[in-house]
Enzyme design. Structure first.
Site, PDB file in Angstrom:
ATOM      1  N   ASP A 236       0.848  -1.364  -0.104  1.00 38.41           N
ATOM      2  CA  ASP A 236       0.091   0.018   0.058  1.00 38.41           C
ATOM      3  C   ASP A 236       0.680   1.348  -0.059  1.00 38.41           C
ATOM      4  O   ASP A 236       0.519   2.327  -0.785  1.00 38.41           O
ATOM      5  CB  ASP A 236      -0.940  -0.134   1.353  1.00 38.41           C
ATOM      6  CG  ASP A 236      -2.063   0.937   1.126  1.00 38.41           C
ATOM      7  OD1 ASP A 236      -2.483   1.376   0.179  1.00 38.41           O
ATOM      8  OD2 ASP A 236      -2.322   1.335   2.273  1.00 38.41           O
TER       9      ASP A 236
ATOM     10  N   ARG B 176     -10.710  10.061 -11.981  1.00 38.78           N
ATOM     11  CA  ARG B 176     -10.241  10.325 -10.937  1.00 38.78           C
ATOM     12  C   ARG B 176      -9.537   8.933 -10.429  1.00 38.78           C
ATOM     13  O   ARG B 176      -8.962   8.673  -9.221  1.00 38.78           O
ATOM     14  CB  ARG B 176     -11.256  10.425  -9.863  1.00 38.78           C
ATOM     15  CG  ARG B 176     -11.935  12.036  -9.819  1.00 38.78           C
ATOM     16  CD  ARG B 176     -13.084  12.139  -8.737  1.00 38.78           C
ATOM     17  NE  ARG B 176     -12.734  11.777  -7.445  1.00 38.78           N
ATOM     18  CZ  ARG B 176     -13.550  11.211  -6.528  1.00 38.78           C
ATOM     19  NH1 ARG B 176     -14.631  10.798  -6.789  1.00 38.78           N
ATOM     20  NH2 ARG B 176     -13.118  10.881  -5.350  1.00 38.78           N
ATOM     21  N   LYS B 177      -9.619   7.884 -11.123  1.00 35.63           N
ATOM     22  CA  LYS B 177      -9.117   6.655 -10.830  1.00 35.63           C
ATOM     23  C   LYS B 177      -7.660   6.375 -11.506  1.00 35.63           C
ATOM     24  O   LYS B 177      -7.495   6.481 -12.591  1.00 35.63           O
ATOM     25  CB  LYS B 177     -10.226   5.387 -11.204  1.00 35.63           C
ATOM     26  CG  LYS B 177     -11.412   5.494 -11.007  1.00 35.63           C
ATOM     27  CD  LYS B 177     -12.404   4.714 -11.425  1.00 35.63           C
ATOM     28  CE  LYS B 177     -13.803   4.914 -11.216  1.00 35.63           C
ATOM     29  NZ  LYS B 177     -14.642   3.955 -11.985  1.00 35.63           N
TER      30      LYS B 177
HETATM   31  C1  LIG Z   1       3.836  10.656  -0.500  1.00 37.21           C
HETATM   32  C2  LIG Z   1       3.483   9.902   0.850  1.00 37.21           C
HETATM   33  C3  LIG Z   1       2.506   8.902  -0.035  1.00 37.21           C
HETATM   34  C4  LIG Z   1       1.919   7.886   0.984  1.00 37.21           C
HETATM   35  C5  LIG Z   1       0.893   7.042   0.167  1.00 37.21           C
HETATM   36  C6  LIG Z   1       0.288   6.173   1.208  1.00 37.21           C
HETATM   37  C7  LIG Z   1      -1.056   5.693   0.661  1.00 37.21           C
HETATM   38  C8  LIG Z   1      -1.787   4.864   1.642  1.00 37.21           C
HETATM   39  C9  LIG Z   1      -3.302   5.581   1.280  1.00 37.21           C
HETATM   40  C10 LIG Z   1      -4.160   4.907   2.216  1.00 37.21           C
HETATM   41  O1  LIG Z   1      -3.978   3.749   2.802  1.00 37.21           O
HETATM   42  S1  LIG Z   1      -5.678   5.563   2.500  1.00 37.21           S
HETATM   43  C11 LIG Z   1      -6.459   4.915   3.779  1.00 37.21           C
HETATM   44  C12 LIG Z   1      -7.411   3.603   3.538  1.00 37.21           C
HETATM   45  N1  LIG Z   1      -8.369   3.990   2.462  1.00 37.21           N
HETATM   46  C13 LIG Z   1      -9.441   4.613   2.867  1.00 37.21           C
HETATM   47  O2  LIG Z   1      -9.660   4.811   4.062  1.00 37.21           O
HETATM   48  C14 LIG Z   1     -10.545   4.956   1.976  1.00 37.21           C
HETATM   49  C15 LIG Z   1     -11.962   4.963   2.322  1.00 37.21           C
HETATM   50  N2  LIG Z   1     -12.940   5.208   1.268  1.00 37.21           N
HETATM   51  C16 LIG Z   1     -13.072   6.352   1.079  1.00 37.21           C
HETATM   52  O3  LIG Z   1     -12.932   7.581   1.629  1.00 37.21           O
HETATM   53  C17 LIG Z   1     -13.972   6.610  -0.313  1.00 37.21           C
HETATM   54  O4  LIG Z   1     -14.723   5.420  -0.595  1.00 37.21           O
HETATM   55  C18 LIG Z   1     -12.966   6.890  -1.489  1.00 37.21           C
HETATM   56  C19 LIG Z   1     -12.313   8.157  -1.205  1.00 37.21           C
HETATM   57  C20 LIG Z   1     -12.125   6.031  -1.950  1.00 37.21           C
HETATM   58  C21 LIG Z   1     -13.965   6.993  -2.789  1.00 37.21           C
HETATM   59  O5  LIG Z   1     -15.071   7.876  -2.448  1.00 37.21           O
HETATM   60  P1  LIG Z   1     -15.661   9.029  -3.223  1.00 37.21           P
HETATM   61  O6  LIG Z   1     -17.128   9.477  -2.679  1.00 37.21           O
HETATM   62  O7  LIG Z   1     -14.489  10.069  -3.606  1.00 37.21           O
HETATM   63  O8  LIG Z   1     -16.129   8.145  -4.551  1.00 37.21           O
HETATM   64  P2  LIG Z   1     -17.133   7.391  -5.070  1.00 37.21           P
HETATM   65  O9  LIG Z   1     -17.503   6.600  -4.202  1.00 37.21           O
HETATM   66  O10 LIG Z   1     -18.159   8.517  -5.699  1.00 37.21           O
HETATM   67  O11 LIG Z   1     -16.503   6.718  -6.372  1.00 37.21           O
HETATM   68  C22 LIG Z   1     -16.082   7.405  -7.539  1.00 37.21           C
HETATM   69  C23 LIG Z   1     -15.893   6.286  -8.431  1.00 37.21           C
HETATM   70  O12 LIG Z   1     -15.004   5.249  -8.046  1.00 37.21           O
HETATM   71  C24 LIG Z   1     -15.590   4.058  -7.910  1.00 37.21           C
HETATM   72  N3  LIG Z   1     -15.028   3.302  -6.619  1.00 37.21           N
HETATM   73  C25 LIG Z   1     -15.241   3.905  -5.499  1.00 37.21           C
HETATM   74  N4  LIG Z   1     -14.565   2.703  -4.697  1.00 37.21           N
HETATM   75  C26 LIG Z   1     -14.247   1.777  -5.446  1.00 37.21           C
HETATM   76  C27 LIG Z   1     -13.793   0.480  -4.951  1.00 37.21           C
HETATM   77  N5  LIG Z   1     -13.565   0.111  -3.759  1.00 37.21           N
HETATM   78  N6  LIG Z   1     -13.892  -0.437  -6.022  1.00 37.21           N
HETATM   79  C28 LIG Z   1     -13.939  -0.008  -7.146  1.00 37.21           C
HETATM   80  N7  LIG Z   1     -14.616   1.227  -7.818  1.00 37.21           N
HETATM   81  C29 LIG Z   1     -14.610   1.940  -6.776  1.00 37.21           C
HETATM   82  C30 LIG Z   1     -17.081   4.280  -7.904  1.00 37.21           C
HETATM   83  O13 LIG Z   1     -17.639   3.086  -8.345  1.00 37.21           O
HETATM   84  C31 LIG Z   1     -17.052   5.366  -8.859  1.00 37.21           C
HETATM   85  O14 LIG Z   1     -16.991   5.071 -10.226  1.00 37.21           O
HETATM   86  P3  LIG Z   1     -17.781   5.620 -11.483  1.00 37.21           P
HETATM   87  O15 LIG Z   1     -17.215   7.151 -11.331  1.00 37.21           O
HETATM   88  O16 LIG Z   1     -17.067   5.048 -12.754  1.00 37.21           O
HETATM   89  O17 LIG Z   1     -18.938   5.588 -11.086  1.00 37.21           O
END
Ligand SMILES: CCCCCCCCCC(=O)SCCNC(=O)CCNC(=O)[C@H](O)C(C)(C)COP(=O)(O)OP(=O)(O)OC[C@H]1O[C@@H](n2cnc3c(N)ncnc32)[C@H](O)[C@@H]1OP(=O)(O)O
Length: 92
Positions: A12, A57-58
């Site tokens: 991750d 955005r993906k």
């Molecule tokens: C420089 C240092 C960098 C360090 C990087 C470290 C990276 C580590 C990052 C993390 O670990 S973050 C912590 C773990 N992740 C979370 O806690 C995320 C929790 N989930 C959320 O906050 C939201 O669900 C998320 C921001 C991921 C998406 O919410 P949104 O409201 O922005 O999007 P929405 O649900 O409207 O979905 C937008 C599109 O993405 C798709 N989508 C969203 N979640 C999906 C999913 N899980 N699987 C497949 N598709 C997904 C959704 O179907 C849709 O597709 P379409 O536009 O084609 O209709």
């Protein structure tokens, strides 16, 4: 043997940093890991992160964890990162 959650954290971090470099601020939406062979404790491994595609955005990233010489495949991953804005982080 290394714990699966520790391996997931490593993946991750690497794929998330890669996605951030390519797309700016992102959150992990999906992390799909296939564990193929155990990673012996204390061993050194290679993580190879590749951009599969960007769609709006993906950001879709794949990642392989192998032995350093590439001969043993430990895990294969596909990950989806969603671009976010500051307001998302604040719960907006
Ligand atoms: C420089 C240092 C960098 C360090 C990087 C470290 C990276 C580590 C990052 C993390 O670990 S973050 C912590 C773990 N992740 C979370 O806690 C995320 C929790 N989930 C959320 O906050 C939201 O669900 C998320 C921001 C991921 C998406 O919410 P949104 O409201 O922005 O999007 P929405 O649900 O409207 O979905 C937008 C599109 O993405 C798709 N989508 C969203 N979640 C999906 C999913 N899980 N699987 C497949 N598709 C997904 C959704 O179907 C849709 O597709 P379409 O536009 O084609 O209709």
């Amino acid at each position: 043997m290394s714990m699966g959650g520790a391996i997931a954290t490593m993946i991750d971090t690497v794929t998330g940093t890669h996605a951030t470099f390519l797309s700016g601020p992102v959150m992990t939406a999906n992390l799909n890991i296939n564990y193929r062979r155990p990673i012996p404790l204390g061993s050194t491994v290679l993580l190879e992160s590749s951009l599969e595609k960007k769609e709006g955005r993906k950001t879709f990233i794949t990642c392989r964890v192998t032995s350093t010489d590439g001969s043993k495949l430990h895990t294969e991953t596909s990950a989806l990162f969603l671009s976010i804005t500051a307001s998302h982080l604040l719960g907006g």
